[in-house]
Design an enzyme around this catalytic site. Structure first.
Site, PDB file in Angstrom:
ATOM      1  N   MET A  33       0.848  -1.201   0.000  1.00 41.45           N
ATOM      2  CA  MET A  33       0.000   0.000   0.000  1.00 41.45           C
ATOM      3  C   MET A  33       0.882   1.249   0.000  1.00 41.45           C
ATOM      4  O   MET A  33       0.421   2.341   0.346  1.00 41.45           O
ATOM      5  CB  MET A  33      -0.935  -0.013   1.204  1.00 41.45           C
ATOM      6  CG  MET A  33      -1.917  -1.187   1.155  1.00 41.45           C
ATOM      7  SD  MET A  33      -3.469  -0.878   1.987  1.00 41.45           S
ATOM      8  CE  MET A  33      -2.925  -0.588   3.648  1.00 41.45           C
ATOM      9  N   GLY A  34       2.154   1.092  -0.371  1.00 45.06           N
ATOM     10  CA  GLY A  34       3.050   2.253  -0.431  1.00 45.06           C
ATOM     11  C   GLY A  34       3.544   2.652   0.951  1.00 45.06           C
ATOM     12  O   GLY A  34       3.506   1.846   1.886  1.00 45.06           O
ATOM     13  N   LEU A  36       6.596   3.058   1.751  1.00 41.67           N
ATOM     14  CA  LEU A  36       7.517   1.931   1.889  1.00 41.67           C
ATOM     15  C   LEU A  36       8.613   2.198   2.932  1.00 41.67           C
ATOM     16  O   LEU A  36       9.112   3.311   3.054  1.00 41.67           O
ATOM     17  CB  LEU A  36       8.151   1.619   0.533  1.00 41.67           C
ATOM     18  CG  LEU A  36       7.164   1.317  -0.599  1.00 41.67           C
ATOM     19  CD1 LEU A  36       7.907   0.994  -1.887  1.00 41.67           C
ATOM     20  CD2 LEU A  36       6.224   0.173  -0.239  1.00 41.67           C
ATOM     21  N   HIS A  37       8.948   1.145   3.654  1.00 39.36           N
ATOM     22  CA  HIS A  37      10.027   1.201   4.641  1.00 39.36           C
ATOM     23  C   HIS A  37      10.927  -0.006   4.422  1.00 39.36           C
ATOM     24  O   HIS A  37      10.683  -0.815   3.502  1.00 39.36           O
ATOM     25  CB  HIS A  37       9.458   1.246   6.070  1.00 39.36           C
ATOM     26  CG  HIS A  37       8.430   0.184   6.331  1.00 39.36           C
ATOM     27  ND1 HIS A  37       8.726  -1.160   6.342  1.00 39.36           N
ATOM     28  CD2 HIS A  37       7.095   0.265   6.560  1.00 39.36           C
ATOM     29  CE1 HIS A  37       7.639  -1.854   6.596  1.00 39.36           C
ATOM     30  NE2 HIS A  37       6.622  -1.023   6.715  1.00 39.36           N
ATOM     31  N   HIS A  40       9.344  -3.422   3.661  1.00 35.74           N
ATOM     32  CA  HIS A  40       8.922  -3.683   2.274  1.00 35.74           C
ATOM     33  C   HIS A  40      10.142  -4.011   1.395  1.00 35.74           C
ATOM     34  O   HIS A  40      10.092  -4.885   0.539  1.00 35.74           O
ATOM     35  CB  HIS A  40       8.231  -2.457   1.682  1.00 35.74           C
ATOM     36  CG  HIS A  40       6.940  -2.089   2.347  1.00 35.74           C
ATOM     37  ND1 HIS A  40       6.807  -0.986   3.152  1.00 35.74           N
ATOM     38  CD2 HIS A  40       5.727  -2.691   2.316  1.00 35.74           C
ATOM     39  CE1 HIS A  40       5.565  -0.912   3.587  1.00 35.74           C
ATOM     40  NE2 HIS A  40       4.888  -1.928   3.100  1.00 35.74           N
ATOM     41  N   GLY A 150       4.563 -10.297   4.031  1.00 33.37           N
ATOM     42  CA  GLY A 150       5.306 -10.302   5.288  1.00 33.37           C
ATOM     43  C   GLY A 150       4.604 -11.122   6.369  1.00 33.37           C
ATOM     44  O   GLY A 150       3.371 -11.140   6.451  1.00 33.37           O
ATOM     45  N   GLU A 151       5.410 -11.762   7.211  1.00 34.33           N
ATOM     46  CA  GLU A 151       4.844 -12.518   8.347  1.00 34.33           C
ATOM     47  C   GLU A 151       4.321 -11.592   9.437  1.00 34.33           C
ATOM     48  O   GLU A 151       3.679 -12.036  10.369  1.00 34.33           O
ATOM     49  CB  GLU A 151       5.915 -13.437   8.940  1.00 34.33           C
ATOM     50  CG  GLU A 151       6.123 -14.687   8.140  1.00 34.33           C
ATOM     51  CD  GLU A 151       7.067 -15.663   8.812  1.00 34.33           C
ATOM     52  OE1 GLU A 151       7.713 -15.298   9.817  1.00 34.33           O
ATOM     53  OE2 GLU A 151       7.171 -16.795   8.310  1.00 34.33           O
ATOM     54  N   GLN A 156      -3.067 -12.436   7.831  1.00 37.30           N
ATOM     55  CA  GLN A 156      -3.259 -12.075   6.418  1.00 37.30           C
ATOM     56  C   GLN A 156      -2.524 -13.072   5.517  1.00 37.30           C
ATOM     57  O   GLN A 156      -3.057 -13.525   4.502  1.00 37.30           O
ATOM     58  CB  GLN A 156      -2.736 -10.658   6.172  1.00 37.30           C
ATOM     59  CG  GLN A 156      -2.662 -10.291   4.700  1.00 37.30           C
ATOM     60  CD  GLN A 156      -2.274  -8.849   4.457  1.00 37.30           C
ATOM     61  OE1 GLN A 156      -3.104  -7.974   4.547  1.00 37.30           O
ATOM     62  NE2 GLN A 156      -1.011  -8.585   4.138  1.00 37.30           N
ATOM     63  N   ARG A 190       2.679   2.701   9.706  1.00 32.47           N
ATOM     64  CA  ARG A 190       1.984   3.510  10.720  1.00 32.47           C
ATOM     65  C   ARG A 190       2.920   3.949  11.852  1.00 32.47           C
ATOM     66  O   ARG A 190       2.533   4.788  12.666  1.00 32.47           O
ATOM     67  CB  ARG A 190       0.794   2.731  11.285  1.00 32.47           C
ATOM     68  CG  ARG A 190      -0.332   2.556  10.262  1.00 32.47           C
ATOM     69  CD  ARG A 190      -1.569   1.925  10.862  1.00 32.47           C
ATOM     70  NE  ARG A 190      -2.690   1.940   9.944  1.00 32.47           N
ATOM     71  CZ  ARG A 190      -3.165   0.873   9.281  1.00 32.47           C
ATOM     72  NH1 ARG A 190      -2.610  -0.311   9.448  1.00 32.47           N
ATOM     73  NH2 ARG A 190      -4.201   0.987   8.472  1.00 32.47           N
TER      74      ARG A 190
HETATM   75  O1  PAF Z   1      -0.295  -5.900   3.691  1.00 30.00           O
HETATM   76  C1  PAF Z   1      -0.642  -4.962   2.946  1.00 30.00           C
HETATM   77  O2  PAF Z   1       0.081  -3.980   2.747  1.00 30.00           O
HETATM   78  C2  PAF Z   1      -2.005  -5.017   2.284  1.00 30.00           C
HETATM   79  O3  PAF Z   1      -2.948  -5.626   3.096  1.00 30.00           O
HETATM   80  C3  PAF Z   1      -1.980  -5.665   0.894  1.00 30.00           C
HETATM   81  C4  PAF Z   1      -1.583  -7.132   0.972  1.00 30.00           C
HETATM   82  C5  PAF Z   1      -1.014  -4.918  -0.013  1.00 30.00           C
HETATM   83  C6  PAF Z   1      -3.380  -5.601   0.256  1.00 30.00           C
HETATM   84  O4  PAF Z   1      -3.809  -4.287   0.107  1.00 30.00           O
END
Ligand code: PAF
Length: 286
Positions: A33-34, A36-37, A40, A150-151, A156, A190
């Site tokens: 979702m951008g 980025l750190h 990511h 990511g774990e 998720q 966040r």
């Molecule tokens: O983990 C995330 O950043 C989001 O949930 C994902 C997997 C990119 C879906 O929007």
């Protein structure tokens, strides 16, 4: 340093993927979702080891935010994100055009059961519906060989594994270890919401989690161990504890009491200075 190409349409994305496939190259996909750190970027580094080409998507997915959550304020920084992706050798960045992910007539929903129930779903009832929908669409569009998650978002990751298996998608899902700062805080977009005091409190969560995991692995009763961890979080300044739970590492079935007899996961979600933090770690039998 080679700048990654940026594509904004499904056709451009598919065209590039087909071209690479024509050369016999394999493709790894990292949805984000951008904002980025380093966490990511560690996913991208792992992706580079697993495939010839790496695609990263940047899309702040509205369907996984509930009303009142931070969708509008979620940090957006495309230019900086692309520069970071260039620094780790990402090949292509997919940034879907506004309005092109969910078009006006969209009426399809996806609900994953089993591993997607309880834990996060008790507190964010529609979260995994939104994640399942966008991940399905993104995987359909990018058609990669592998996708990396990511774990840190352990439930998720389990949900996406279930989804991909149940819907017969020929894509290997790979979980990447949690990236942490030098104090053990799990990296998250966040974290930038915290002031110095908030950051200090946030950094207590992993210490409490690891100490609880050690007690449980040493034979402590699950109910006693998790209750003690909840108290420790409150003492550290956390205002609301959503859960401190122990679940089977694979099925995510929750164990409320007893001792650790097989590979389990300790999962925590709690609010610190108005920011909801999650973390998790393995808990194995001694
Ligand atoms: O983990 C995330 O950043 C989001 O949930 C994902 C997997 C990119 C879906 O929007």
């Amino acid at each position: 340093m080679i700048e990654p190409s940026i594509v904004r349409t499904q056709n451009a994305l598919r065209g590039q993927v087909w071209e690479w496939r024509g050369y016999g190259e394999t493709i790894a996909f990292v949805p984000t979702m951008g904002a980025l750190h380093a966490g990511h970027l560690s996913l991208v580094n792992l992706a580079k080891k697993k495939a010839d080409r790496v695609i990263v998507s940047i899309f702040v997915n509205p369907t996984q935010f509930a009303p009142g959550e931070d969708f509008e304020n979620y940090p957006r920084a495309e230019k900086e994100d692309v520069a970071k992706l260039a620094s780790v050798g990402c090949d292509l960045v997919y940034v879907p055009r506004k309005g092109s992910m969910y078009r006006a007539h969209h009426a399809t929903h996806i609900k994953v059961g089993g591993v997607a129930e309880n834990l996060e779903t008790d507190h964010r009832p529609t979260f995994f519906d939104g994640v399942a929908l966008v991940v399905t669409k993104l995987l359909n569009r990018a058609a990669p060989d592998i996708a990396i998650f990511g774990e840190k978002d352990y439930q998720q990751l389990a949900t996406i594994r279930r989804l991909v298996d149940d819907l017969d998608m020929p894509i290997k899902i790979i979980g990447a270890p949690i990236a942490r700062d030098e104090y053990g805080l799990a990296l998250s977009s966040r974290n930038q919401y915290f002031d110095e005091d908030g950051l200090f409190k946030a950094r207590q969560m992993n210490k409490i989690m690891y100490s609880c995991a050690a007690r449980l692995s040493g034979g402590a009763d699950i109910a006693n161990g998790t209750t003690a961890a909840e108290k420790a979080l409150i003492d550290a300044g956390y205002s609301d504890i959503d859960y401190v739970s122990v679940a089977c590492a694979e099925s995510l079935e929750i164990a409320k009491s007893g001792t650790i007899e097989k590979p389990m996961r300790l999962l925590i979600a709690a609010h610190c200075e108005g920011v909801r933090l999650i973390d998790n770690c393995a808990v194995n039998p001694a």
